[in-house]
Design an enzyme around this catalytic site. Structure first.
Site, short mmCIF file in Angstrom:
data_model
loop_
_atom_site.label_atom_id
_atom_site.label_comp_id
_atom_site.label_asym_id
_atom_site.label_seq_id
_atom_site.Cartn_x
_atom_site.Cartn_y
_atom_site.Cartn_z
N ARG A 106 0.87 -1.16 0.31
CA ARG A 106 0.08 0.18 0.12
C ARG A 106 1.13 1.25 -0.04
O ARG A 106 1.82 1.24 1.06
CB ARG A 106 -0.94 0.14 1.19
CG ARG A 106 -1.73 1.28 1.39
CD ARG A 106 -2.81 1.29 2.51
NE ARG A 106 -3.95 0.65 1.85
CZ ARG A 106 -5.10 0.68 2.68
NH1 ARG A 106 -5.38 1.31 3.47
NH2 ARG A 106 -6.11 0.06 1.91
N GLN A 136 -10.46 -3.62 -3.17
CA GLN A 136 -11.60 -3.48 -2.60
C GLN A 136 -12.73 -3.49 -3.40
O GLN A 136 -13.87 -4.12 -3.06
CB GLN A 136 -11.52 -1.87 -2.03
CG GLN A 136 -13.08 -1.51 -1.71
CD GLN A 136 -13.16 -1.76 -0.23
OE1 GLN A 136 -12.43 -1.96 0.63
NE2 GLN A 136 -14.41 -2.58 -0.11
N ASP A 227 -17.34 7.25 -1.08
CA ASP A 227 -16.01 7.09 -0.29
C ASP A 227 -15.83 8.62 0.42
O ASP A 227 -16.37 9.29 0.16
CB ASP A 227 -14.85 6.51 -1.19
CG ASP A 227 -13.56 6.23 -0.71
OD1 ASP A 227 -13.34 6.17 0.69
OD2 ASP A 227 -12.74 6.27 -1.56
N CYS A 267 -16.55 1.76 1.11
CA CYS A 267 -15.19 0.99 1.52
C CYS A 267 -14.58 0.93 2.77
O CYS A 267 -14.05 -0.17 3.35
CB CYS A 267 -14.12 1.26 0.38
SG CYS A 267 -13.56 3.06 0.47
N ARG A 295 -13.63 -8.49 1.84
CA ARG A 295 -12.10 -8.20 1.71
C ARG A 295 -11.42 -9.34 1.92
O ARG A 295 -10.37 -9.88 1.08
CB ARG A 295 -11.72 -7.07 2.53
CG ARG A 295 -12.25 -5.64 2.40
CD ARG A 295 -11.71 -5.14 0.94
NE ARG A 295 -10.38 -5.00 0.71
CZ ARG A 295 -9.49 -4.19 1.18
NH1 ARG A 295 -10.14 -2.98 1.75
NH2 ARG A 295 -8.40 -4.13 0.97
N1 NVA Z 1 -10.20 6.89 -1.24
C1 NVA Z 1 -9.58 6.34 0.17
C2 NVA Z 1 -9.82 4.81 0.44
C3 NVA Z 1 -9.61 4.17 1.59
C4 NVA Z 1 -9.64 2.96 1.63
C5 NVA Z 1 -8.28 6.74 0.25
O1 NVA Z 1 -7.42 6.39 -0.56
O2 NVA Z 1 -7.81 7.00 1.42
N1 CP Z 2 -11.12 -0.07 2.64
C1 CP Z 2 -9.85 -0.09 3.10
O1 CP Z 2 -8.97 -0.33 2.41
O2 CP Z 2 -9.64 -0.03 4.62
P1 CP Z 2 -8.22 -0.06 5.11
O3 CP Z 2 -7.89 1.54 4.68
O4 CP Z 2 -8.78 -0.01 6.77
O5 CP Z 2 -7.31 -0.89 4.88
#
Ligand code: NVA
Ligand code: CP
Length: 310
Positions: A106, A136, A227, A267, A295
């Protein structure tokens, strides 16, 4: 099933996965969900996980999921590894490929993930970048199939995305391109999805439309989703975004315009009273808890297929 196109080596973005490969991955996720401890294709293997951003669901579901499949999950902290001291991705990817059987990352810059994939000889899994969040979306597609049935053709389903044209929106667009469902995106001016991704959708003849009115976008749709207005890395824009998005909350009035049997997805994490009202998030149309659970099953399918040959 026609699986003639070769299986991609990585899970980076949905656009690299054919319709057959994606449908087959969803079937595998349903199968794994039906018997959570019954499959150990990753016995003796290791999944490395690297997080440059916060996470609850992604971290826990990958850790639990890889353990259930027989693998050892290895959490690599950027701050205590040489990653934070500037060791190049190109070197880290080649070194890690000699120890582990898959790497979940990530991070912020999508290009960085592409460099991991270029230099790694083991599967790279996108656990979210600024550009995409394909894990997701796979869980969301699984949740939709649980609701509407596996036999329901994707072309008969419609989804409304309300809010920011962000990483989630981009992955929704790529899912719509591949599977053929209708996707309306209602975004405030200045917050559309990236033009290159919309152009790609157009070139593929996808049923993807960007509009300004949330009311128009949700009319009669089967799935309403949204979101946060400020994603990770955009914290400083939160106040200006709150003004731009103030008419984009998914509330009961908006859900009443959607199909009466429509479902609501998010999400998570959610901001109640911003992009979604408490009543919708906790209401009868909300499937967010099943979606969060999915998930785990969706990612197990990704790992089992890419790392375990299932
Ligand atoms: N769009 C959000 C999704 C979090 C799961 C982000 O990137 O923070
Ligand atoms: N939806 C999602 O990716 O959640 P986290 O940021 O908690 O991993």
């Amino acid at each position: 099933m026609n699986q003639s196109a070769s299986l991609p080596n990585h899970w980076i973005t949905l656009r690299n996965w054919s319709r057959d490969h994606l449908n087959s991955l969803l079937l595998l996720a349903h199968r794994l969900k039906s018997d959570p401890l019954g499959f150990k294709p990753l016995e003796g293997k290791t999944l490395a996980m690297i997080f440059h951003k916060a996470s609850t669901r992604t971290r826990i579901s990958f850790e639990v999921g890889s353990t259930q499949l027989g693998a050892h999950p290895l959490m690599i902290s950027a701050s205590t590894s040489q990653l934070s001291r500037g060791e190049p991705v190109e070197d880290s990817a080649r070194v890690m490929s000699r120890y582990v059987d898959g790497v979940m990352i990530r991070t912020f810059d999508h290009e960085e993930l592409l460099r991991w994939a270029q230099y790694s000889s083991v599967p790279i899994i996108n656990g979210l970048t600024d550009l995409y969040h394909p894990c997701q979306i796979l869980a969301d597609l699984l949740t939709i199939q649980e609701e509407y049935g596996l036999d329901r053709p994707w072309e008969e389903l419609s989804v409304a995305w309300i809010g920011d044209g962000n990483n989630m929106a981009h992955s929704w667009i790529e899912a719509a391109i591949t599977l053929g469902f209708h996707l309306n995106l209602a975004c405030p001016e200045g917050f559309d999805p990236q033009a290159s991704i919309l152009d790609y959708a157009k070139s593929r003849g996808a049923n993807v439309e960007v509009m300004r009115s949330p009311q128009e976008a949700v009319k009669d749709v089967d799935v309403v989703t949204t979101d946060v207005w400020a994603s990770m890395g955009q914290e400083e824009e939160a106040e200006t975004r709150a003004i731009a998005f103030k008419h984009f909350m998914v509330d009961e009035d908006l859900m009443n315009i959607a199909h009466p049997e429509s479902i609501f997805l998010h999400c998570l994490p959610a901001h109640r009273g911003e992009e979604v009202s408490e009543a919708v998030l906790e209401g009868p149309q909300s499937r967010v808890w099943a979606e969060a659970e999915n998930r785990l099953h969706a990612q197990k399918a990704i790992m089992a297929r890419l790392m375990g040959g299932m």
